[in-house]
Design an enzyme around this catalytic site. Structure first.
Site, PDB file in Angstrom:
ATOM      1  N   LYS A  49      -6.441   7.299  15.669  1.00  0.00           N
ATOM      2  CA  LYS A  49      -7.519   6.890  16.585  1.00  0.00           C
ATOM      3  C   LYS A  49      -7.215   7.384  18.004  1.00  0.00           C
ATOM      4  CE  LYS A  49      -5.207   2.392  16.998  1.00  0.00           C
ATOM      5  NZ  LYS A  49      -5.198   1.004  16.494  1.00  0.00           N
ATOM      6  N   ARG A 148      -9.407 -11.015  16.063  1.00  0.00           N
ATOM      7  CA  ARG A 148     -10.023  -9.883  16.750  1.00  0.00           C
ATOM      8  C   ARG A 148     -11.157  -9.423  15.844  1.00  0.00           C
ATOM      9  NH1 ARG A 148      -6.525  -4.522  18.309  1.00  0.00           N
ATOM     10  NH2 ARG A 148      -6.485  -4.379  16.046  1.00  0.00           N
ATOM     11  N   TYR A 270       0.551   6.129  50.291  1.00  0.00           N
ATOM     12  CA  TYR A 270      -0.390   5.087  50.723  1.00  0.00           C
ATOM     13  C   TYR A 270       0.357   3.795  50.960  1.00  0.00           C
ATOM     14  CZ  TYR A 270      -4.257   8.041  49.165  1.00  0.00           C
ATOM     15  OH  TYR A 270      -5.145   9.050  49.010  1.00  0.00           O
ATOM     16  N   MET A 328      -3.407   9.271  42.871  1.00  0.00           N
ATOM     17  CA  MET A 328      -4.213   9.823  41.773  1.00  0.00           C
ATOM     18  C   MET A 328      -3.637  11.136  41.240  1.00  0.00           C
ATOM     19  SD  MET A 328      -8.258  10.840  41.597  1.00  0.00           S
ATOM     20  CE  MET A 328      -8.843   9.236  42.107  1.00  0.00           C
TER      21      MET A 328
HETATM   22  C1  PLP Z   1      -3.920   0.788  15.907  1.00  0.00           C
HETATM   23  C2  PLP Z   1      -3.774   0.094  14.625  1.00  0.00           C
HETATM   24  C3  PLP Z   1      -2.695   0.369  13.774  1.00  0.00           C
HETATM   25  C4  PLP Z   1      -1.531   1.232  14.193  1.00  0.00           C
HETATM   26  O1  PLP Z   1      -0.664   0.446  14.986  1.00  0.00           O
HETATM   27  P1  PLP Z   1       0.722   1.002  15.596  1.00  0.00           P
HETATM   28  O2  PLP Z   1       1.301  -0.193  16.241  1.00  0.00           O
HETATM   29  O3  PLP Z   1       0.348   2.074  16.560  1.00  0.00           O
HETATM   30  O4  PLP Z   1       1.522   1.521  14.466  1.00  0.00           O
HETATM   31  C5  PLP Z   1      -2.679  -0.228  12.510  1.00  0.00           C
HETATM   32  N1  PLP Z   1      -3.660  -1.072  12.138  1.00  0.00           N
HETATM   33  C6  PLP Z   1      -4.695  -1.398  12.953  1.00  0.00           C
HETATM   34  C7  PLP Z   1      -5.741  -2.360  12.485  1.00  0.00           C
HETATM   35  C8  PLP Z   1      -4.777  -0.843  14.223  1.00  0.00           C
HETATM   36  O5  PLP Z   1      -5.786  -1.182  15.041  1.00  0.00           O
END
Ligand code: PLP
Length: 390
Positions: A49, A148, A270, A328
């Site tokens: 992702k 969640r 800054y 930045m």
């Molecule tokens: C992002 C995610 C993972 C991967 O998690 P890591 O800690 O990066 O290994 C696995 N399962 C779900 C549901 C996630 O959202």
């Protein structure tokens, strides 16, 4: 001229960029193989992702496929569509579910498997998830404590009973997600495992999945049928600070744009942080727009969270602290310890990589490696190692 994949070098040319990223696809492949071995007899999928945690979906997905990975997870449907264009034969799951009736066609066209998280997801897929006579595959997510996404255990039970009668869905995976896997002593993980065992009983014919990267290291009883590592593939520690068995995949470096000799009492960046001593300062062309977080600013800067010391970079064999506020496009490092003339314009400071573990830099900035990687952005020159044959 030999064919070179378009991702061997990407982003702005090295002489036009403020920083460079080296992404070692051979290390990525080695990390996949290690996680697959740790997961056995369960199979290891890969979570790609958010543009493969900021590292580039296409090169990462190709390297993982070549390493033997066949099942992938993304968060959003459009990420699944992009991945399908790269890997025509992979199994692709979409964590965040269907969104809307209008999305069902995209799932069909790209052969994506939705993770059904809610009654609304279930209704859409029951109505629109058919392939002629047969329901298309889907995954079912049952919540065991994250609150969640995911069905309640009660809703999962009714779904399993109803579906046994109607056959309206073909789940090929039932999954849940651990909330505290990165703190191995936390009793929460075992509580979630117990609830998850009850979920597995509801779907006896269906494969199951519980572990993210850190979950894989909690014990064999957590592994189920399929694991879902993300961060550990990319070199982040899956063991909550108890050593890191993963190889370094990403090296981020910033170009030195200017070197200044300053006096005690002079001020920097800054907010005009005053210097306590005469200092040599390397001004580098990477800032928070490149994922070097403003919270990594130097010690003594009032905006910093109360975390231990400054974030550090690494140059010519030395750890060098950030000085003053990260801005930045520019960050200042204190290179006084190296002596005069040791650092020159055009040299590079390692922000994280083999000499500056990403988890340490993240901690100094009050964040986690995930956030450093996913905010790298598009301004680095990117060099992919080991991708020539993919
Ligand atoms: C992002 C995610 C993972 C991967 O998690 P890591 O800690 O990066 O290994 C696995 N399962 C779900 C549901 C996630 O959202």
């Amino acid at each position: 001229m030999a064919h070179r994949p378009p991702y061997t070098n990407t982003g702005p040319a090295p002489h036009l960029a403020g920083g460079r990223l080296t992404i070692d696809l051979s290390a990525l492949a080695a990390n996949y193989r290690l996680l697959a071995a740790r997961s056995a007899p369960a199979e290891a999928a890969a979570v790609v992702k958010a543009d493969a945690y900021g590292l580039g979906l296409e090169p990462v997905a190709r390297a993982l496929w070549t390493a033997g990975c066949r099942r992938f997870f993304v968060a959003l449907p459009h990420e699944g569509v992009a991945l399908r264009a790269v890997l025509p034969e992979a199994q692709i799951f979409v964590f965040n579910g269907l969104f809307a009736v209008e999305a069902a066609a995209a799932y069909h066209d790209a052969r994506l498997i939705p993770v059904l998280n809610s009654q609304s997801d279930i209704s859409i897929w029951e109505a629109h998830g058919w392939d002629g006579e047969h329901p298309r595959p889907c995954a079912v997510h049952v919540d065991t404590g994250m609150n969640r996404l995911g069905l309640t255990l009660e809703r999962a039970r009714t779904l399993a009973e109803e579906n046994a009668l109607t056959g309206a869905l073909t789940p090929n995976l039932v999954m849940s997600h651990l909330a505290c896997a990165d703190t191995p002593d936390n009793p929460m993980s075992r509580k979630q495992l117990e609830l998850f065992q009850a979920v597995r009983v509801l779907f006896p014919e269906t494969e199951s999945s519980l572990c993210n990267s850190a979950g894989i290291f909690l014990g064999d009883d957590f592994l189920a049928d399929l694991t879902r590592p993300g961060i550990a593939l990319y070199g982040g520690s899956p063991t909550g600070g108890n050593g890191n068995p993963m190889q370094v995949v990403v090296t981020a470096e910033a170009r030195v744009a200017q070197v200044r000799q300053l006096r005690a009492g002079d001020t920097v960046s800054y907010g005009a942080t005053p210097l306590a001593r005469d200092s040599i300062v390397a001004v580098c062309s990477v800032g928070y727009a490149d994922g070097y977080h403003r919270a990594a600013s130097g010690a003594g800067v009032p905006l910093r969270r109360a975390v231990a010391g400054s974030a550090h970079g690494f140059i010519h064999g030395h750890k060098v602290p950030v000085l003053g506020r990260v801005t930045m496009d520019l960050t200042l490092f204190d290179v006084t310890a190296l002596g005069p003339d040791a650092v020159a314009v055009g040299d590079h400071v390692e922000l994280f990589g083999p000499n500056m573990p990403i988890d340490q830099v993240a901690e100094a900035a009050g964040t986690i490696a995930y956030e450093l990687l996913t905010s790298l952005g598009g301004r680095y020159h990117r060099n992919y190692l080991g991708g020539e044959s993919l």
